[in-house]
Design a protein around this motif. Structure first.
Motif, mmCIF file in Angstrom:
data_model
loop_
_atom_site.group_PDB
_atom_site.id
_atom_site.type_symbol
_atom_site.label_atom_id
_atom_site.label_comp_id
_atom_site.label_asym_id
_atom_site.label_seq_id
_atom_site.Cartn_x
_atom_site.Cartn_y
_atom_site.Cartn_z
ATOM 1 N N PRO A 142 -53.528 -7.497 -10.141
ATOM 2 C CA PRO A 142 -52.119 -7.908 -10.200
ATOM 3 C C PRO A 142 -51.461 -7.434 -11.488
ATOM 4 O O PRO A 142 -52.071 -7.442 -12.566
ATOM 5 N N LEU A 143 -50.210 -7.015 -11.363
ATOM 6 C CA LEU A 143 -49.418 -6.560 -12.497
ATOM 7 C C LEU A 143 -48.158 -7.406 -12.595
ATOM 8 O O LEU A 143 -47.551 -7.756 -11.581
ATOM 9 N N LEU A 144 -47.744 -7.712 -13.834
ATOM 10 C CA LEU A 144 -46.544 -8.509 -14.090
ATOM 11 C C LEU A 144 -45.386 -7.583 -14.401
ATOM 12 O O LEU A 144 -45.475 -6.731 -15.291
ATOM 13 N N ILE A 145 -44.273 -7.715 -13.671
ATOM 14 C CA ILE A 145 -43.096 -6.889 -13.864
ATOM 15 C C ILE A 145 -42.154 -7.604 -14.828
ATOM 16 O O ILE A 145 -41.742 -8.747 -14.569
ATOM 17 N N THR A 146 -41.806 -6.967 -15.934
ATOM 18 C CA THR A 146 -40.864 -7.526 -16.908
ATOM 19 C C THR A 146 -39.790 -6.487 -17.192
ATOM 20 O O THR A 146 -39.882 -5.332 -16.784
ATOM 21 N N ARG A 147 -38.780 -6.915 -17.936
ATOM 22 C CA ARG A 147 -37.700 -5.983 -18.281
ATOM 23 C C ARG A 147 -38.224 -4.860 -19.168
ATOM 24 O O ARG A 147 -37.808 -3.712 -19.038
ATOM 25 N N SER A 148 -39.124 -5.210 -20.054
ATOM 26 C CA SER A 148 -39.659 -4.176 -20.957
ATOM 27 C C SER A 148 -40.760 -3.354 -20.304
ATOM 28 O O SER A 148 -41.083 -2.271 -20.787
ATOM 29 N N HIS A 149 -41.349 -3.856 -19.221
ATOM 30 C CA HIS A 149 -42.413 -3.122 -18.529
ATOM 31 C C HIS A 149 -42.122 -3.144 -17.025
ATOM 32 O O HIS A 149 -42.762 -3.881 -16.266
ATOM 33 N N PRO A 150 -41.162 -2.360 -16.566
ATOM 34 C CA PRO A 150 -40.815 -2.375 -15.138
ATOM 35 C C PRO A 150 -41.933 -1.864 -14.244
ATOM 36 O O PRO A 150 -41.960 -2.181 -13.060
ATOM 37 N N ALA A 151 -42.843 -1.060 -14.801
ATOM 38 C CA ALA A 151 -43.972 -0.578 -14.009
ATOM 39 C C ALA A 151 -45.072 -1.612 -13.887
ATOM 40 O O ALA A 151 -45.981 -1.450 -13.065
ATOM 41 N N GLY A 152 -44.996 -2.655 -14.742
ATOM 42 C CA GLY A 152 -45.976 -3.724 -14.654
ATOM 43 C C GLY A 152 -47.058 -3.638 -15.708
ATOM 44 O O GLY A 152 -47.475 -2.550 -16.106
ATOM 45 N N ILE A 153 -47.513 -4.799 -16.183
ATOM 46 C CA ILE A 153 -48.611 -4.900 -17.141
ATOM 47 C C ILE A 153 -49.645 -5.856 -16.582
ATOM 48 O O ILE A 153 -49.321 -6.730 -15.771
ATOM 49 N N PRO A 154 -50.912 -5.712 -16.972
ATOM 50 C CA PRO A 154 -51.938 -6.638 -16.471
ATOM 51 C C PRO A 154 -51.635 -8.077 -16.876
ATOM 52 O O PRO A 154 -51.079 -8.345 -17.951
ATOM 53 N N LEU A 155 -51.965 -8.986 -16.012
ATOM 54 C CA LEU A 155 -51.745 -10.397 -16.318
ATOM 55 C C LEU A 155 -52.659 -10.836 -17.447
ATOM 56 O O LEU A 155 -53.871 -10.558 -17.428
ATOM 57 N N PRO A 156 -52.118 -11.518 -18.456
ATOM 58 C CA PRO A 156 -52.985 -12.024 -19.531
ATOM 59 C C PRO A 156 -53.934 -13.076 -18.984
ATOM 60 O O PRO A 156 -53.585 -13.835 -18.075
#
Length: 523
Positions: free
Chosen positions: A169-183
């Motif tokens: 799963p990847l988290l979509i944020t404004r700074s990372h629209p491609a997604g980052i791994p969930l902490p």
């Protein structure tokens, strides 16, 4: 050490990572989008992508359609029936072991979750039934050496994507629209089990409900048009053959006003009639304003939605077949039990494991569950206990009765008029006052007829009988002689004595009077 502890960081992430202001919503048509375009791009989302909704980037059309479909009254009702059935059971937290540390970990988890609205938290996570997955963020606070769970907040499922290769799963944020791994130890991700390997999660109920909901809206739209068209009869205006166009236009204007007017005025030579449209009665065919075909179509679509969400349709309808409804309710209860098992496992593997690792290292992770089993039918249990008692002679213990049926029970008080248990070989009749029963009868006879009257009356009757037996030469002669003796005064006197004795005995038993007068000790 539990292998899951290796994924838990030493200290929690106390920041709020997925607040609405920090996340971005990719695309979407909006909840209240036009029905004509709300399925735009949905075909690719339904047909491809790991797990369906949320499987690949850019498939917000599927999530938008699922969210709009949930605004349907039938869809939200049956989903609520499944979720509320689970939340009706209280949350139970038990120690994962018998050590004092295990008990302390369970007490701490019970205290922390008790400070939250766990029904709200569970309801948000249970929407994985509809979407296929649901995500919530844990907000932590560090107080000395203790970690406290501040809140669990539900997040939009559009914030999660899954990597095409790893399916992580990847988290979509404004700074990372491609997604980052969930902490780690930060998000609770509740997912429907996938159909097979290679999928991050399974299909939610919305996958089967989107098209029926869309079709329902089209049927309702067409039904509204039919009601508008056939709700009032078609007016036919008649005019003269030599009428001019202005006269015809005036007649049409009058007819337009007649739709809502109670009366109209027509020039001489013109008239207005009504024309009943074919099928407008809505009777057996039901193709007009009666809506028979529309109603049947809507009923079929509602059943499709109910069967996709709760596995049957009887528990969401009013029917006459009680037995069928009972059986289909068991299907609903089985789904609720399955939902409870998956949700409890999700909370056990997340919040319970994380708090135990931080606050009670080495302790067994507490067990969380909700007892969703329907209450036992005590009437059936009571009948079973009765039949066992009658067949075996055994009696249920008082502790069993109080534990099973509730309340406080007492042993029945002994009844003075209760007949003796004749199965007891030592049981005997109690002697009445004044001696044995034979003494009372003897005294009664002696009191009524005296000591010599009975013997004299019996002798006066029996001596002639004995003489008849000795003197009779034939049986017919003996029969005639006995008939004569039956009217002898001595026999009548003995019968009178017996009648007096019988009357006295009945009177004494009815009035509870003494059989013989008590003797005066001073006499």
């Amino acid at each position: 050490m539990d292998p899951r502890d290796s994924d838990v960081p030493k200290r929690p992430d106390t920041a709020e990572r997925a607040a609405p202001a920090q996340t971005a919503r990719l695309g979407g048509t909006g909840i209240w989008g036009q029905t004509a375009g709300w399925l735009e791009g949905l075909g690719s989302a339904l047909a491809g992508g790991p797990g369906g909704f949320g499987g690949v980037p850019g498939d917000d059309a599927g999530l938008d359609a699922a969210e709009i479909a949930l605004t349907d009254s039938k869809a939200t009702a049956v989903l609520g029936q499944r979720i509320d059935g689970l939340l009706a059971a209280p949350l139970v937290i038990e120690p994962g072991g018998t050590r004092a540390r295990d008990v302390a970990a369970a007490d701490d988890l019970r205290l922390q979750l008790g400070g939250l609205d766990m029904n709200r938290v569970s309801r948000a996570l249970l929407h994985a039934i509809w979407y296929g997955y649901a995500i919530s963020e844990c907000l932590w606070a560090v107080e000395g050496h203790r970690v406290r769970l501040v809140d669990i907040r539900s997040r939009d499922p559009r914030l999660i994507r899954h990597d095409r290769t790893t399916l992580d799963p990847l988290l979509i944020t404004r700074s990372h629209p491609a997604g980052i791994p969930l902490p780690p130890a930060k998000y609770i991700l509740h997912r429907t089990p996938p159909r097979h390997g290679g999928q991050p999660f399974g299909l939610g109920a919305a996958h089967w409900c989107i098209w029926p909901v869309w079709l329902k809206r089209q049927v309702l739209r067409m039904w509204s048009v039919a009601l508008e068209k056939f709700g009032a009869p078609v007016l036919v205006g008649k005019y003269r053959q030599d009428a001019l166009q202005p006269e015809i236009d005036a007649l049409l204007a009058i007819m337009g006003q007649a739709v809502t007017a109670s009366c109209i005025a027509l020039p001489e030579g013109q008239s207005v009639e009504t024309l009943a449209a074919a099928g407008s009665g809505g009777g057996a065919g039901g193709r007009g304003s009666g809506g028979g075909d529309f109603r049947s179509m809507l009923s079929a679509l509602d059943r499709m939605i109910a069967e996709a969400v709760v596995g049957q349709h009887a528990t969401s309808e009013i029917g006459q077949h009680v037995g069928t409804a009972r059986v289909q309710n068991e299907t609903l209860q089985a789904l609720i039990a399955s939902d409870e098992h998956r949700l409890s496992e999700c909370l056990h593997a997340s919040v319970a494991t994380w708090l135990t690792h931080w606050n009670f290292p080495g302790a067994a992770v507490p067990r969380l569950y909700r007892d969703t089993a329907p209450p036992e039918d005590l009437e059936i249990r009571a009948k079973r206990d009765y039949y066992i008692t009658q067949a075996s002679g055994l009696r249920p213990a008082r502790s069993y009765i109080e534990e099973t049926y509730g309340g406080v029970w007492e042993e029945p008080a002994p009844r003075p008029d209760r007949p003796p248990d004749m199965s007891d070989p030592t049981a005997e009749f109690a002697a009445p006052p004044g001696g044995a029963p034979g003494d009372a009868i003897t005294g009664l006879v002696g009191h009524l007829i005296g000591p010599d009257i009975a013997a004299e009356a019996a002798a006066a009757t029996l001596i002639p009988v004995q003489g008849a037996l000795d003197e009779a030469e034939t049986l017919q002669a003996l029969r005639d002689r006995l008939a004569e003796l039956a009217t002898h005064p001595a026999a009548e006197a003995l019968a009178g004595l017996y009648a007096r004795a019988d009357f006295a005995a009945q009177l004494a038993g009815t009035a509870d009077a003494p059989v013989m007068p008590e003797s005066d000790p001073e006499a």
